[in-house]
Write a protein that holds these residues in place. Structure first.
Motif, PDB file in Angstrom:
ATOM      1  N   LEU A 160       4.352  -5.572 -14.508  1.00 42.54           N
ATOM      2  CA  LEU A 160       3.011  -5.037 -14.687  1.00 42.54           C
ATOM      3  C   LEU A 160       2.528  -4.661 -13.289  1.00 42.54           C
ATOM      4  N   TYR A 161       2.261  -3.384 -13.114  1.00 44.00           N
ATOM      5  CA  TYR A 161       1.877  -2.857 -11.809  1.00 44.00           C
ATOM      6  C   TYR A 161       0.381  -2.599 -11.854  1.00 44.00           C
ATOM      7  N   ALA A 162      -0.383  -3.354 -11.064  1.00 44.85           N
ATOM      8  CA  ALA A 162      -1.825  -3.137 -11.001  1.00 44.85           C
ATOM      9  C   ALA A 162      -2.148  -2.323  -9.755  1.00 44.85           C
ATOM     10  N   PHE A 185      -3.103   0.803 -14.452  1.00 45.70           N
ATOM     11  CA  PHE A 185      -1.927  -0.044 -14.627  1.00 45.70           C
ATOM     12  C   PHE A 185      -0.706   0.851 -14.842  1.00 45.70           C
ATOM     13  N   ASN A 186       0.435   0.415 -14.314  1.00 42.88           N
ATOM     14  CA  ASN A 186       1.700   1.053 -14.642  1.00 42.88           C
ATOM     15  C   ASN A 186       2.622   0.004 -15.249  1.00 42.88           C
ATOM     16  N   CYS A 187       3.609   0.473 -16.000  1.00 45.03           N
ATOM     17  CA  CYS A 187       4.450  -0.455 -16.769  1.00 45.03           C
ATOM     18  C   CYS A 187       5.832  -0.622 -16.137  1.00 45.03           C
ATOM     19  N   ARG A 188       5.922  -0.444 -14.806  1.00 37.94           N
ATOM     20  CA  ARG A 188       7.230  -0.327 -14.123  1.00 37.94           C
ATOM     21  C   ARG A 188       7.040  -0.630 -12.648  1.00 37.94           C
ATOM     22  N   PHE A 189       8.148  -0.670 -11.936  1.00 34.72           N
ATOM     23  CA  PHE A 189       8.085  -0.819 -10.486  1.00 34.72           C
ATOM     24  C   PHE A 189       7.447   0.426  -9.870  1.00 34.72           C
ATOM     25  N   GLY A 190       6.717   0.251  -8.775  1.00 30.92           N
ATOM     26  CA  GLY A 190       6.111   1.379  -8.079  1.00 30.92           C
ATOM     27  C   GLY A 190       7.116   2.070  -7.179  1.00 30.92           C
ATOM     28  N   ASP A 191       6.860   3.329  -6.940  1.00 27.83           N
ATOM     29  CA  ASP A 191       7.690   4.119  -6.030  1.00 27.83           C
ATOM     30  C   ASP A 191       6.717   4.844  -5.114  1.00 27.83           C
ATOM     31  N   PRO A 192       6.682   4.568  -3.828  1.00 32.45           N
ATOM     32  CA  PRO A 192       7.652   3.871  -2.989  1.00 32.45           C
ATOM     33  C   PRO A 192       7.386   2.381  -2.720  1.00 32.45           C
ATOM     34  N   GLU A 193       6.521   1.712  -3.475  1.00 29.53           N
ATOM     35  CA  GLU A 193       6.265   0.295  -3.181  1.00 29.53           C
ATOM     36  C   GLU A 193       7.552  -0.545  -3.231  1.00 29.53           C
ATOM     37  N   THR A 194       8.409  -0.251  -4.198  1.00 30.82           N
ATOM     38  CA  THR A 194       9.646  -1.017  -4.358  1.00 30.82           C
ATOM     39  C   THR A 194      10.512  -0.969  -3.093  1.00 30.82           C
ATOM     40  N   CYS A 199       0.864  -1.190   0.000  1.00 29.05           N
ATOM     41  CA  CYS A 199       0.000   0.000   0.000  1.00 29.05           C
ATOM     42  C   CYS A 199       0.888   1.222   0.000  1.00 29.05           C
ATOM     43  N   ASP A 200       0.538   2.206  -0.812  1.00 25.12           N
ATOM     44  CA  ASP A 200       1.296   3.458  -0.759  1.00 25.12           C
ATOM     45  C   ASP A 200       0.392   4.594  -0.296  1.00 25.12           C
ATOM     46  N   TYR A 201       1.013   5.695   0.062  1.00 24.68           N
ATOM     47  CA  TYR A 201       0.293   6.881   0.546  1.00 24.68           C
ATOM     48  C   TYR A 201       0.635   8.028  -0.381  1.00 24.68           C
ATOM     49  N   LYS A 202      -0.370   8.501  -1.134  1.00 24.69           N
ATOM     50  CA  LYS A 202      -0.080   9.491  -2.178  1.00 24.69           C
ATOM     51  C   LYS A 202      -0.219  10.938  -1.712  1.00 24.69           C
ATOM     52  N   ARG A 203      -1.071  11.172  -0.710  1.00 22.60           N
ATOM     53  CA  ARG A 203      -1.311  12.562  -0.298  1.00 22.60           C
ATOM     54  C   ARG A 203      -0.198  13.065   0.609  1.00 22.60           C
TER      55      ARG A 203
HETATM   56  N1  GLY Z   1       3.225   4.515  -6.062  1.00 21.02           N
HETATM   57  C1  GLY Z   1       2.617   5.006  -7.230  1.00 21.02           C
HETATM   58  C2  GLY Z   1       3.386   4.815  -8.447  1.00 21.02           C
HETATM   59  O1  GLY Z   1       4.485   4.295  -8.451  1.00 21.02           O
HETATM   60  O2  GLY Z   1       2.861   5.196  -9.491  1.00 21.02           O
END
Ligand code: GLY
Ligand code: AMP
Length: 435
Positions: free
Chosen positions: A279-281, A295-304, A222-226
């Motif tokens: 594949l980032y869902a 969907f994103n086509c890469r690793f998530g930040d900060p999920e990684t 889980c990430d926190y965007k705000r």
């Molecule tokens: N954590 C959101 C993103 O990587 O797009």
């Protein structure tokens, strides 16, 4: 794993593309692999400089990266950000016979065009928010007039995470539509917009490695965007994260795989598009099941920064097999038990205007078990680490439980200081209250 044509490349020379905490985390994990003999990061930051050779080549300089890969005899290039993928970085490498982890532009469209992604999901029967596409201002304003609230307005193209407005009132929705279609706030990226249904439910990021055939989900996060506690304030590139997500049990994971990941990859295959990379869902766990937000086509930040510290397996082996289209030959990833929490230290004012160049203190005194992944940092002339971006550091810590991981991550936060430092105090708090 045995020898032979499909065996892992030995003594790998790896190039990581990008300069954020995500890329530092990738480089940090790759540096632990006994199969990696040399590690480069382009352009990297002050953190990656400690564990790899930083190359002064921008992440979107495709010709420069090709040259760097040839000059340094790179065996595998691992791409962090989406922009170079959407611009054809992987295509250029593949044309030259170079091995690259990250999809070609045709597959990266799943992130670079939200309208195209929506069409693909609908064709594949993947559950997602109902949406309509608009290029005409009047028609879009008319749609808002009829819609129930909240309603979501999205620019079609890449807008550095800023192209999404969740509007609670018709005025807000009206303003968002006008800013994109009349004022061209996001330029071409907002030439077309989507107006879509609001999905109500806990958000989860599930990143999966895929070579177009095999799908290997990583731990959910889980990430926190705000920007501010309690999910108040402006959207940011991410203020913290945690993994795993207790709500995503085995049954839920299987459901996400069956209803979302497999049909999506099958649809790519049907269209003769090879998808190799992550594949980032981005999912909402709604009352009627998991649905795709994006969907994103890469690793998530900060999920990684929370997923990789929990990975026991060799990341180089996994990424190399994936990039070479033989992911089925890689051993399934193994995970540490327990949890990981990451808190982002940002510059005062971020995500709006902020100052840079402040010295960072305390990086040498992190509590045991904590690690600082650098995002916006640089070295000054005397070799001291200074701030150089909006998000400065991701302080990650593992723990046997969420409270332990969280306490330790915030103990690291206490140690690391710079002028104007800003962070959220509620990262992973929900997981500490509920158990
Ligand atoms: N954590 C959101 C993103 O990587 O797009
Ligand atoms: P991003 O595209 O990463 O900037 O995402 C924007 C954020 O907007 C997501 O993480 C969600 O919190 C929210 N969002 C986007 N689309 C929807 C939707 N259809 N329903 C609910 N929230 C959404």
């Amino acid at each position: 794993m045995g020898v032979g044509p499909l065996a892992i490349t030995p003594n790998m020379r790896i190039l990581v593309v990008g300069s954020g905490a995500r890329e530092h985390a990738l480089a940090w994990k790759l540096a632990q692999s006994p199969r990696v003999s040399e590690l480069f990061v382009a352009p990297g930051n002050a953190g990656t400089a400690h564990i790899a050779t930083n190359l002064p080549v921008a992440a979107n300089d495709i010709a420069g990266l090709l040259e760097a890969a040839r000059t340094n005899a790179i065996d595998l290039t691992v791409v962090g950000p989406e922009d170079p993928l959407a611009a054809g970085l992987a295509d250029a490498f593949l044309q030259q016979g170079l091995t690259i982890f990250g999809p070609a532009a045709a597959a990266a469209r799943i992130e670079s065009s939200k309208a195209w992604a929506k069409e693909l999901m609908n064709a594949a029967g993947v559950p997602t928010a109902r949406a309509e596409r608009f290029t005409d201002l009047r028609a879009a304003l008319g749609a808002i007039y009829d819609a129930s609230l909240p309603i979501v307005i999205k620019a079609d193209g890449l807008a550095a995470g800023k192209g999404v407005v969740v509007a609670g009132t018709r005025d807000e929705a009206d303003q968002a539509v006008r800013s994109m279609l009349a004022d061209h706030l996001f330029g071409n990226a907002g030439h077309e917009i989507l107006i879509e249904e609001f999905l109500d439910g806990q958000e989860v990021s599930l990143l999966a490695l895929t070579d177009s055939e095999v799908i290997v989900p990583l731990l959910p996060a889980c990430d926190y965007k705000r920007a501010l506690d309690g999910d108040a304030g402006l959207n940011t590139g991410g203020m913290g994260a945690y993994a795993p997500v207790p709500l995503v049990d085995d049954a839920m994971l299987q459901r996400i795989r069956r209803e979302i990941l497999e049909p999506t990859i099958a649809e790519f295959r049907k269209r003769n598009i090879t998808y190799r990379g992550v594949l980032y869902a981005g999912l909402a766990l709604t009352a009627s099941g998991p649905k795709v937000i994006e969907f994103n086509c890469r690793f998530g930040d900060p999920e990684t920064e929370v997923v990789l510290p929990l990975l026991k397996s060799d990341l180089a082996e996994l990424l190399d097999h994936c990039a070479r289209g033989v992911l089925s030959d890689a051993p399934a990833p193994e995970w540490e038990s327990g949890s990981c929490v990451s808190v982002i230290l940002a510059s005062g004012g971020y995500p709006q205007a902020y100052q840079r160049g402040y010295p960072i203190d305390g990086l040498d005194h992190l509590p045991e078990g904590a690690v600082a992944f650098h995002a916006g940092t640089a070295l000054d002339e005397s070799g001291h680490t200074i701030t150089s971006g909006g998000r400065v550091l991701a302080l990650s810590s593992r723990g046997a439980t969420f409270p332990e991981a969280r306490t330790n991550a915030y103990a690291a936060v206490e140690q690391v200081t710079f002028t104007g430092r800003h962070f959220r105090t509620d990262i992973a708090l929900r997981e500490c209250r509920s158990r």
